[in-house]
Write a protein that holds these residues in place. Structure first.
Motif, short mmCIF file in Angstrom:
data_model
loop_
_atom_site.label_atom_id
_atom_site.label_comp_id
_atom_site.label_asym_id
_atom_site.label_seq_id
_atom_site.Cartn_x
_atom_site.Cartn_y
_atom_site.Cartn_z
N VAL A 98 0.85 -1.18 0.00
CA VAL A 98 0.00 0.00 0.00
C VAL A 98 0.89 1.24 0.00
O VAL A 98 1.78 1.37 0.86
N GLU A 99 0.67 2.09 -0.99
CA GLU A 99 1.39 3.36 -1.05
C GLU A 99 0.50 4.44 -0.43
O GLU A 99 -0.65 4.62 -0.84
N GLU A 100 1.03 5.16 0.52
CA GLU A 100 0.27 6.19 1.21
C GLU A 100 0.30 7.49 0.41
O GLU A 100 1.13 7.67 -0.48
N SER A 101 -0.60 8.40 0.72
CA SER A 101 -0.75 9.64 -0.04
C SER A 101 0.52 10.49 -0.04
O SER A 101 0.79 11.21 -1.00
N HIS A 102 1.34 10.39 1.00
CA HIS A 102 2.57 11.17 1.07
C HIS A 102 3.75 10.46 0.41
O HIS A 102 4.88 10.95 0.45
N GLY A 103 3.52 9.29 -0.19
CA GLY A 103 4.56 8.61 -0.96
C GLY A 103 5.18 7.41 -0.30
O GLY A 103 5.70 6.53 -0.98
N ALA A 104 5.19 7.35 1.02
CA ALA A 104 5.74 6.18 1.70
C ALA A 104 4.76 5.02 1.58
O ALA A 104 3.61 5.21 1.19
N GLY A 105 5.20 3.86 1.90
CA GLY A 105 4.31 2.71 1.83
C GLY A 105 4.93 1.51 2.49
O GLY A 105 6.05 1.56 2.99
N GLN A 106 4.19 0.42 2.46
CA GLN A 106 4.68 -0.82 3.06
C GLN A 106 3.85 -1.99 2.56
O GLN A 106 2.73 -1.82 2.12
N PHE A 107 4.48 -3.15 2.64
CA PHE A 107 3.74 -4.37 2.35
C PHE A 107 2.75 -4.60 3.48
O PHE A 107 3.06 -4.36 4.65
N THR A 108 1.56 -5.06 3.13
CA THR A 108 0.55 -5.36 4.14
C THR A 108 0.31 -6.85 4.26
O THR A 108 -0.21 -7.31 5.28
N SER A 109 0.68 -7.61 3.24
CA SER A 109 0.53 -9.06 3.31
C SER A 109 1.21 -9.73 2.13
O SER A 109 1.43 -9.11 1.09
N VAL A 110 1.55 -10.98 2.34
CA VAL A 110 2.06 -11.86 1.28
C VAL A 110 1.37 -13.20 1.45
O VAL A 110 1.22 -13.69 2.57
N VAL A 111 0.95 -13.77 0.33
CA VAL A 111 0.39 -15.12 0.33
C VAL A 111 1.27 -15.98 -0.58
O VAL A 111 1.46 -15.65 -1.76
N LEU A 112 1.79 -17.05 -0.02
CA LEU A 112 2.54 -18.03 -0.81
C LEU A 112 1.55 -19.10 -1.24
O LEU A 112 0.73 -19.55 -0.44
N ARG A 113 1.60 -19.47 -2.52
CA ARG A 113 0.68 -20.48 -3.05
C ARG A 113 1.46 -21.61 -3.72
O ARG A 113 1.39 -21.79 -4.94
N PRO A 114 2.20 -22.37 -2.93
CA PRO A 114 2.98 -23.45 -3.53
C PRO A 114 2.09 -24.58 -4.06
O PRO A 114 1.12 -24.97 -3.41
N ARG A 115 2.44 -25.04 -5.24
CA ARG A 115 1.83 -26.25 -5.79
C ARG A 115 2.88 -27.34 -5.68
O ARG A 115 3.94 -27.27 -6.30
N VAL A 116 2.55 -28.33 -4.87
CA VAL A 116 3.50 -29.39 -4.53
C VAL A 116 2.96 -30.71 -5.04
O VAL A 116 1.80 -31.04 -4.82
N VAL A 117 3.82 -31.44 -5.73
CA VAL A 117 3.46 -32.79 -6.16
C VAL A 117 4.38 -33.76 -5.43
O VAL A 117 5.61 -33.61 -5.45
N LEU A 118 3.77 -34.75 -4.79
CA LEU A 118 4.50 -35.75 -4.01
C LEU A 118 4.61 -37.06 -4.78
O LEU A 118 3.77 -37.37 -5.62
#
Length: 160
Positions: A98-118
């Motif tokens: 998220v970028e804030e109106s004054h230009g700074a920002g930060q990550f708010t979340s990450v989702v990893l979606r691994p597809r694993v085959v066993l």
């Protein structure tokens, strides 16, 4: 046992001086090269939203890739120790910044979606549980101040 300290050294060199340095906001490229001893250089820039080059890696993508790779490395090691045989692993990670109106920002979340085959005979439930353990151990996920979640898709190679 005493804690182990690991140190890492990288060099980031700005290569975007187009003749007038930073004399104006639009007058320079955001291009840079990331190097470390004995490694292939990574060409970087800023996100295209910030006048960057879309053909180069930006810091936001590299952060997302670091989270994904760290999780994968822990997960594969834990699977090997637990007798869960992974034959393919691919992650389609997604991060929100998220970028804030004054230009700074930060990550708010990450989702990893691994597809694993066993491999046949591997336990899907155990493989699923090991994702949480990998998350708890991942050095990068433990170092960020936003939630990192995982939504794995696990299957077993069919005998067909």
């Amino acid at each position: 046992m005493a804690d182990k300290v690991h140190e890492y050294d990288v060099q980031v060199t700005w290569t975007g001086n187009e003749g007038a340095g930073t004399s104006s906001y639009r007058g320079y490229s955001r291009a840079h090269v990331i190097t470390a001893a004995g490694k292939i250089p990574i060409e970087g820039s800023s996100d295209p939203s910030f006048r960057g080059d879309s053909t180069r890696w930006n810091p936001e993508e590299l952060l997302l890739a670091s989270l994904s790779a760290c999780h994968k490395l822990w997960y594969l090691g834990l699977c090997a120790e637990a007798g869960v045989v992974v034959v393919t692993y691919e992650d389609n990670a997604q991060g929100t910044m998220v970028e804030e109106s004054h230009g700074a920002g930060q990550f708010t979340s990450v989702v990893l979606r691994p597809r694993v085959v066993l491999a046949p005979g591997s336990e899907i439930e155990k493989a699923q549980t090991l994702h949480q353990v990998a998350h708890e151990k991942c050095f990068i996920a433990r170092s960020v101040n936003f939630p990192v979640s995982h939504a794995p898709d696990i299957s077993v190679v069919s005998d067909a």
